[in-house]
Design a protein around this motif. Structure first.
Motif, PDB file in Angstrom:
ATOM      1  N   VAL A 156      -3.188  12.067  -2.223  1.00  0.00           N
ATOM      2  CA  VAL A 156      -2.068  11.215  -1.800  1.00  0.00           C
ATOM      3  C   VAL A 156      -2.012  10.949  -0.307  1.00  0.00           C
ATOM      4  N   ALA A 214      -3.057   7.559   1.363  1.00  0.00           N
ATOM      5  CA  ALA A 214      -2.115   6.489   1.010  1.00  0.00           C
ATOM      6  C   ALA A 214      -0.831   6.610   1.826  1.00  0.00           C
ATOM      7  N   LEU A 262      -0.436   8.029   4.757  1.00  0.00           N
ATOM      8  CA  LEU A 262      -0.686   7.676   6.158  1.00  0.00           C
ATOM      9  C   LEU A 262      -0.712   6.170   6.346  1.00  0.00           C
ATOM     10  N   ILE A 263      -1.346   5.467   5.420  1.00  0.00           N
ATOM     11  CA  ILE A 263      -1.392   4.009   5.517  1.00  0.00           C
ATOM     12  C   ILE A 263       0.014   3.434   5.355  1.00  0.00           C
ATOM     13  N   GLY A 297       1.658   3.776   8.567  1.00  0.00           N
ATOM     14  CA  GLY A 297       1.129   2.776   9.487  1.00  0.00           C
ATOM     15  C   GLY A 297       1.769   1.418   9.235  1.00  0.00           C
ATOM     16  N   LEU A 298       1.819   1.021   7.963  1.00  0.00           N
ATOM     17  CA  LEU A 298       2.429  -0.262   7.600  1.00  0.00           C
ATOM     18  C   LEU A 298       3.902  -0.264   8.004  1.00  0.00           C
ATOM     19  N   VAL A 336       4.413  -0.781  11.672  1.00  0.00           N
ATOM     20  CA  VAL A 336       4.063  -2.120  12.151  1.00  0.00           C
ATOM     21  C   VAL A 336       5.067  -3.171  11.664  1.00  0.00           C
ATOM     22  N   TRP A 337       5.547  -3.014  10.422  1.00  0.00           N
ATOM     23  CA  TRP A 337       6.353  -4.089   9.828  1.00  0.00           C
ATOM     24  C   TRP A 337       7.874  -3.918   9.954  1.00  0.00           C
ATOM     25  N   ASN A 392       2.252  10.384 -10.538  1.00  0.00           N
ATOM     26  CA  ASN A 392       2.742  10.127  -9.180  1.00  0.00           C
ATOM     27  C   ASN A 392       1.626   9.662  -8.271  1.00  0.00           C
ATOM     28  N   ILE A 393       0.487  10.338  -8.400  1.00  0.00           N
ATOM     29  CA  ILE A 393      -0.638  10.045  -7.511  1.00  0.00           C
ATOM     30  C   ILE A 393      -1.120   8.615  -7.732  1.00  0.00           C
ATOM     31  N   ILE A 438       1.644   6.160  -6.328  1.00  0.00           N
ATOM     32  CA  ILE A 438       1.679   6.027  -4.872  1.00  0.00           C
ATOM     33  C   ILE A 438       0.479   5.242  -4.364  1.00  0.00           C
ATOM     34  N   ASN A 439      -0.713   5.606  -4.893  1.00  0.00           N
ATOM     35  CA  ASN A 439      -1.915   4.927  -4.406  1.00  0.00           C
ATOM     36  C   ASN A 439      -1.924   3.444  -4.733  1.00  0.00           C
ATOM     37  N   VAL A 459       0.692   1.605  -2.468  1.00  0.00           N
ATOM     38  CA  VAL A 459       0.234   1.407  -1.096  1.00  0.00           C
ATOM     39  C   VAL A 459      -0.880   0.357  -1.040  1.00  0.00           C
ATOM     40  N   LEU A 493       0.763  -3.016  -1.240  1.00  0.00           N
ATOM     41  CA  LEU A 493       1.419  -3.313   0.032  1.00  0.00           C
ATOM     42  C   LEU A 493       0.396  -3.698   1.107  1.00  0.00           C
ATOM     43  N   LEU A 494      -0.728  -2.976   1.101  1.00  0.00           N
ATOM     44  CA  LEU A 494      -1.777  -3.238   2.081  1.00  0.00           C
ATOM     45  C   LEU A 494      -2.339  -4.650   1.914  1.00  0.00           C
ATOM     46  N   SER A 529       0.239  -7.132   3.100  1.00  0.00           N
ATOM     47  CA  SER A 529       0.257  -7.097   4.559  1.00  0.00           C
ATOM     48  C   SER A 529      -0.941  -7.856   5.134  1.00  0.00           C
ATOM     49  N   THR A 572      -2.127  -5.638  10.153  1.00  0.00           N
ATOM     50  CA  THR A 572      -2.674  -4.711   9.163  1.00  0.00           C
ATOM     51  C   THR A 572      -3.718  -3.797   9.789  1.00  0.00           C
ATOM     52  N   SER A 605      -1.991  -1.208  11.733  1.00  0.00           N
ATOM     53  CA  SER A 605      -1.372  -0.154  10.927  1.00  0.00           C
ATOM     54  C   SER A 605      -2.417   0.858  10.445  1.00  0.00           C
ATOM     55  N   ALA A 615      -2.679   4.881  11.168  1.00  0.00           N
ATOM     56  CA  ALA A 615      -2.911   5.875  10.108  1.00  0.00           C
ATOM     57  C   ALA A 615      -4.051   6.824  10.493  1.00  0.00           C
ATOM     58  N   LEU A 655      -3.773  10.865  11.321  1.00  0.00           N
ATOM     59  CA  LEU A 655      -4.567  11.828  10.538  1.00  0.00           C
ATOM     60  C   LEU A 655      -5.231  12.836  11.474  1.00  0.00           C
TER      61      LEU A 655
END
Lengths: 182, 158
Positions: A55, A58, A60-61, A64-65, A68-69, B3-4, B7-8, B11, B14-15, B18, B26, B29, B33, B37
């Motif tokens: 997870v 995802a 972290l991105i 990031g989004l 930015v947004w 859940n995994i 969420i993935n 995102v 959304l990516l 974006s 983008t 962003s 990230a 990390l």
């Protein structure tokens, strides 16, 4: 000023690696002392690692989004110092969504904080994340009973809110300074 | 697991949205990230290893503290164990349920669960790193006090 910040940053990451080094040493020490449990320790840590790895990128991105947004004004209006009861409710809901382990919540709380969310709401968000997760409540109901679950849930909500308000009072003044500096 | 996947895919969608709206933003962003990390990776790896160590070494010894209710001392030590340990809810609640069946008091079971979920001594380094020392210490100390209050009240109410 900038140089000082850079210095601070590298000092910080050095601390992180120093801590990691200490933990690795502890790990080696414990594994050495408990050879019978070593495979279980490795397996438990590795299971957590897998959970995180699936997870974390995802999340972290998403952060990031988010940075930015979303505008500072938007977060401040909904979760800032003057967001009142609405902010509290939003924080509880955000925290209680079934998302993932608590390690993910900290960087998210940091992102919200940077955008101007109040300490009260950060505390509520983190605490709700930690103990009011929806699937978690269902498991609690199953093993400890409906009454136990509901009473604990009700009291947790009340006391988390009080704690959030107190912590805001205690360190809210610092945040003003912090914001002025930025 | 659900859940995994949720969420993935969320995102990912959304990516894509974006990216269609604004390529530069983008890219920025994703840079953010990657940078974060790098910043929190050591803290997270430390926390994961500590959890493994704590769980295996101490989980089977918790029952000892519940076994004979030694008053205030037993209650406080259970709360301390709950604060230090970190365990997924899926394991913690069945465990707590078994203590209750074996005759542990409602208060001590409530204290154990509340400290277990709300306080993270192992996650403290990560919390300090992201939200500051003052905040992290305040939150954990207050949570401990709250956990004790909730537990005592539950003992009275139930």
């Amino acid at each position: 000023m900038k140089e000082e910040m850079m210095k601070n940053k590298s000092k910080n990451s050095k601390k992180g690696f120093l801590f990691l080094g200490i933990v690795i040493l502890i790990m080696i020490f414990v594994l050495f002392l408990n050879p019978d449990k070593s495979s279980l320790i490795m397996k438990t840590s590795f299971d957590y690692f897998k959970q995180m790895a699936m997870v974390f990128p995802a999340i972290l991105i998403l952060m990031g989004l988010f940075s930015v947004w979303t505008s500072k004004e938007f977060v401040m209006n909904h979760l800032g110092d003057s967001s009142g009861i609405k902010g509290i409710v939003v924080s509880f809901i955000l925290g209680a969504l079934p998302t993932g382990p608590i390690f993910i919540a900290f960087p998210m709380a940091q992102a919200l904080r940077k955008k101007g969310a109040s300490y009260t709401n950060i505390v509520i968000f983190l605490s709700a994340w930690a103990c009011i997760k929806i699937p978690q409540e269902l498991i609690e109901m199953q093993f400890l009973g409906v009454k136990f679950m509901l009473v604990r849930l009700g009291m947790t909500i009340i006391f988390i809110t009080i704690m959030g308000l107190i912590i805001e009072k205690l360190i809210g003044g610092d945040s003003l300074k912090e914001r002025n500096r930025i | 697991m659900k859940n995994i996947i949720f969420i993935n895919s969320l995102v990912f969608i959304l990516l894509i949205i974006s990216f269609i709206k604004d390529k530069e933003k983008t890219k920025k962003s994703i840079m953010i990230a990657v940078k974060s990390l790098g910043k929190i990776a050591p803290a997270i790896l430390s926390v994961i290893m500590l959890i493994g160590i704590m769980y295996v070494l101490f989980a089977d010894k918790i029952a000892l503290f519940f076994g004979h209710e030694n008053g205030v001392w037993g209650f406080v030590s259970i709360s301390l164990i709950g604060s230090i340990l970190h365990m997924p809810a899926l394991l913690a609640f069945p465990l707590a349920g078994s203590f209750l069946k074996e005759g542990a008091s409602i208060s001590s079971v409530a204290a154990f669960i509340t400290t277990l979920t709300m306080i993270g001594v192992v996650t403290l380094p990560l919390e300090i790193k992201t939200l500051g020392k003052k905040f992290a210490i305040y939150r954990n100390v207050f949570s401990f006090a709250i956990a004790l209050i909730i537990a005592l009240l539950m003992g009275v109410l139930l």
